[in-house]
Design a protein around this motif. Structure first.
Motif, PDB file in Angstrom:
ATOM      1  N   VAL A   1       0.840  -1.207   0.000  1.00 16.26           N
ATOM      2  CA  VAL A   1       0.000   0.000   0.000  1.00 16.26           C
ATOM      3  C   VAL A   1       0.871   1.252   0.000  1.00 16.26           C
ATOM      4  O   VAL A   1       0.620   2.194  -0.766  1.00 16.26           O
ATOM      5  N   ARG A   2       1.881   1.283   0.830  1.00 14.23           N
ATOM      6  CA  ARG A   2       2.745   2.461   0.898  1.00 14.23           C
ATOM      7  C   ARG A   2       3.494   2.662  -0.416  1.00 14.23           C
ATOM      8  O   ARG A   2       3.620   3.793  -0.911  1.00 14.23           O
ATOM      9  N   GLN A   3       4.019   1.575  -0.986  1.00 13.02           N
ATOM     10  CA  GLN A   3       4.742   1.686  -2.254  1.00 13.02           C
ATOM     11  C   GLN A   3       3.813   2.142  -3.371  1.00 13.02           C
ATOM     12  O   GLN A   3       4.160   3.024  -4.166  1.00 13.02           O
ATOM     13  N   PHE A   4       2.619   1.560  -3.441  1.00  8.35           N
ATOM     14  CA  PHE A   4       1.659   1.951  -4.468  1.00  8.35           C
ATOM     15  C   PHE A   4       1.317   3.433  -4.363  1.00  8.35           C
ATOM     16  O   PHE A   4       1.317   4.164  -5.364  1.00  8.35           O
ATOM     17  N   ASN A   5       1.006   3.898  -3.161  1.00  3.72           N
ATOM     18  CA  ASN A   5       0.608   5.286  -3.003  1.00  3.72           C
ATOM     19  C   ASN A   5       1.761   6.243  -3.288  1.00  3.72           C
ATOM     20  O   ASN A   5       1.554   7.328  -3.847  1.00  3.72           O
ATOM     21  N   ARG A   6       2.967   5.836  -2.931  1.00  2.00           N
ATOM     22  CA  ARG A   6       4.136   6.678  -3.229  1.00  2.00           C
ATOM     23  C   ARG A   6       4.332   6.799  -4.742  1.00  2.00           C
ATOM     24  O   ARG A   6       4.533   7.902  -5.267  1.00  2.00           O
ATOM     25  N   ARG A   7       4.240   5.680  -5.456  1.00  7.12           N
ATOM     26  CA  ARG A   7       4.390   5.728  -6.908  1.00  7.12           C
ATOM     27  C   ARG A   7       3.249   6.502  -7.563  1.00  7.12           C
ATOM     28  O   ARG A   7       3.452   7.212  -8.553  1.00  7.12           O
ATOM     29  N   ALA A   8       2.057   6.373  -6.994  1.00 12.51           N
ATOM     30  CA  ALA A   8       0.914   7.096  -7.543  1.00 12.51           C
ATOM     31  C   ALA A   8       1.079   8.601  -7.369  1.00 12.51           C
ATOM     32  O   ALA A   8       0.755   9.386  -8.269  1.00 12.51           O
ATOM     33  N   ARG A   9       1.574   9.028  -6.218  1.00 18.45           N
ATOM     34  CA  ARG A   9       1.783  10.459  -5.992  1.00 18.45           C
ATOM     35  C   ARG A   9       2.814  11.032  -6.948  1.00 18.45           C
ATOM     36  O   ARG A   9       2.768  12.215  -7.285  1.00 18.45           O
ATOM     37  N   HIS A  10       3.752  10.191  -7.405  1.00 20.24           N
ATOM     38  CA  HIS A  10       4.755  10.631  -8.378  1.00 20.24           C
ATOM     39  C   HIS A  10       4.284  10.470  -9.820  1.00 20.24           C
ATOM     40  O   HIS A  10       5.044  10.716 -10.755  1.00 20.24           O
ATOM     41  N   GLY A  11       3.044  10.019 -10.020  1.00 20.70           N
ATOM     42  CA  GLY A  11       2.465   9.955 -11.352  1.00 20.70           C
ATOM     43  C   GLY A  11       2.810   8.728 -12.156  1.00 20.70           C
ATOM     44  O   GLY A  11       2.508   8.671 -13.352  1.00 20.70           O
ATOM     45  N   GLY A  12       3.402   7.693 -11.521  1.00 22.69           N
ATOM     46  CA  GLY A  12       3.823   6.521 -12.275  1.00 22.69           C
ATOM     47  C   GLY A  12       2.801   5.415 -12.372  1.00 22.69           C
ATOM     48  O   GLY A  12       2.940   4.510 -13.199  1.00 22.69           O
ATOM     49  N   MET A  13       1.773   5.454 -11.526  1.00 17.28           N
ATOM     50  CA  MET A  13       0.779   4.388 -11.561  1.00 17.28           C
ATOM     51  C   MET A  13      -0.526   4.867 -10.927  1.00 17.28           C
ATOM     52  O   MET A  13      -0.561   5.907 -10.262  1.00 17.28           O
ATOM     53  N   LEU A  14      -1.577   4.101 -11.155  1.00 16.90           N
ATOM     54  CA  LEU A  14      -2.876   4.316 -10.527  1.00 16.90           C
ATOM     55  C   LEU A  14      -3.300   2.978  -9.920  1.00 16.90           C
ATOM     56  O   LEU A  14      -3.856   2.121 -10.603  1.00 16.90           O
ATOM     57  N   PRO A  15      -3.001   2.749  -8.654  1.00 16.73           N
ATOM     58  CA  PRO A  15      -3.287   1.456  -8.023  1.00 16.73           C
ATOM     59  C   PRO A  15      -4.656   1.470  -7.343  1.00 16.73           C
ATOM     60  O   PRO A  15      -4.823   1.974  -6.228  1.00 16.73           O
ATOM     61  N   PHE A  16      -5.642   0.898  -7.985  1.00 14.90           N
ATOM     62  CA  PHE A  16      -7.010   0.974  -7.494  1.00 14.90           C
ATOM     63  C   PHE A  16      -7.456  -0.314  -6.813  1.00 14.90           C
ATOM     64  O   PHE A  16      -7.275  -1.413  -7.349  1.00 14.90           O
ATOM     65  N   ALA A  17      -8.105  -0.170  -5.660  1.00 17.66           N
ATOM     66  CA  ALA A  17      -8.975  -1.213  -5.135  1.00 17.66           C
ATOM     67  C   ALA A  17     -10.314  -1.058  -5.838  1.00 17.66           C
ATOM     68  O   ALA A  17     -10.752   0.059  -6.123  1.00 17.66           O
ATOM     69  N   VAL A  18     -10.966  -2.177  -6.131  1.00 15.80           N
ATOM     70  CA  VAL A  18     -12.272  -2.150  -6.804  1.00 15.80           C
ATOM     71  C   VAL A  18     -13.338  -2.543  -5.800  1.00 15.80           C
ATOM     72  O   VAL A  18     -13.330  -3.661  -5.288  1.00 15.80           O
ATOM     73  N   ASP A  19     -14.227  -1.612  -5.513  1.00 16.19           N
ATOM     74  CA  ASP A  19     -15.361  -1.888  -4.626  1.00 16.19           C
ATOM     75  C   ASP A  19     -16.615  -2.150  -5.453  1.00 16.19           C
ATOM     76  O   ASP A  19     -16.808  -1.535  -6.515  1.00 16.19           O
ATOM     77  N   TYR A  20     -17.465  -3.030  -4.940  1.00 20.58           N
ATOM     78  CA  TYR A  20     -18.730  -3.333  -5.620  1.00 20.58           C
ATOM     79  C   TYR A  20     -19.864  -3.288  -4.605  1.00 20.58           C
ATOM     80  O   TYR A  20     -19.770  -3.881  -3.534  1.00 20.58           O
ATOM     81  N   ARG A  21     -20.922  -2.575  -4.970  1.00 23.66           N
ATOM     82  CA  ARG A  21     -22.109  -2.481  -4.121  1.00 23.66           C
ATOM     83  C   ARG A  21     -23.205  -3.344  -4.734  1.00 23.66           C
ATOM     84  O   ARG A  21     -23.737  -3.044  -5.798  1.00 23.66           O
TER      85      ARG A  21
END
Length: 205
Positions: A62-82
């Protein structure tokens, strides 16, 4: 629209929501991954035995994903379904846009999986359409790629439903399920998507 990603990003359509991962997702993640081991295992990325990178814990991911996302290199999404009649969504899968490259390349690659419990409800086609439209129309990327093992019929149906174009096979392209595996490559350019993939999906009978 800005061509610079501003993280966090939340995208929603109907019962499907894409959102950043949270440390509090760990319990749901562990339960889903344990229950879906045989469902996702043959398609999960792995690391070669001689990889210099240590295994990631969930918190580290989670920390690595969010760090890379803040730098614009990725969009790491959890997918929620209702589900029908439900007031809140539940964690149902994952969709990651990686390798985001601007400039003369203007491309990114998508990968995804869904909890077997929710398979067949069109969750991942909506998720991929949402994320691709964001990349094309907000980030101003030119190309979206999806790499799929040729044996993965369920994943192939997702790109076929959205009209991704088959471009051939890349041999030993990615380390998956313990070895280097061939992958079929699919792509779309922004000129091919018209008003967007979500609109294309909604136009289908």
């Amino acid at each position: 629209m800005s061509a610079v990603a501003s993280w966090p990003v939340v995208l929603s359509h109907g019962p499907v929501t894409l959102r950043p991962w949270r440390l509090t997702d760990r319990g749901a993640w562990d339960e889903i991954r344990r229950r879906n081991a045989s469902w996702t295992g043959p398609w999960d990325s792995t690391r070669p035995h001689d990889s210099p990178e240590p295994p990631l814990t969930f918190a580290g991911m989670v920390r690595q994903f969010n760090r890379r996302a803040r730098h614009g290199g990725m969009l790491p999404f959890a997918v929620d379904y209702r589900g029908p009649g439900e007031r809140r969504g539940v964690l149902a899968g994952q969709l990651t846009i990686s390798g985001i490259t601007h400039g003369s390349a203007g491309w990114a690659q998508a990968g995804y999986w869904v909890d077997q419990r929710w398979a067949g409800r069109g969750i991942i086609p909506v998720a991929l359409a949402l994320a691709s439209d964001y990349c094309f129309f907000t980030l101003r990327l030119h190309r979206m790629e999806v790499a799929i093992r040729p044996e993965n019929a369920r994943s192939l149906r997702v790109v076929e439903k959205l009209g991704f174009r088959y471009e051939g096979v890349r041999q030993r392209y990615m380390h998956v399920d313990g070895d280097w595996r061939d992958h079929a490559m699919f792509a779309l350019h922004v000129e091919e998507v018209g008003p967007g993939l979500l609109a294309r999906l909604e136009d289908q009978p």
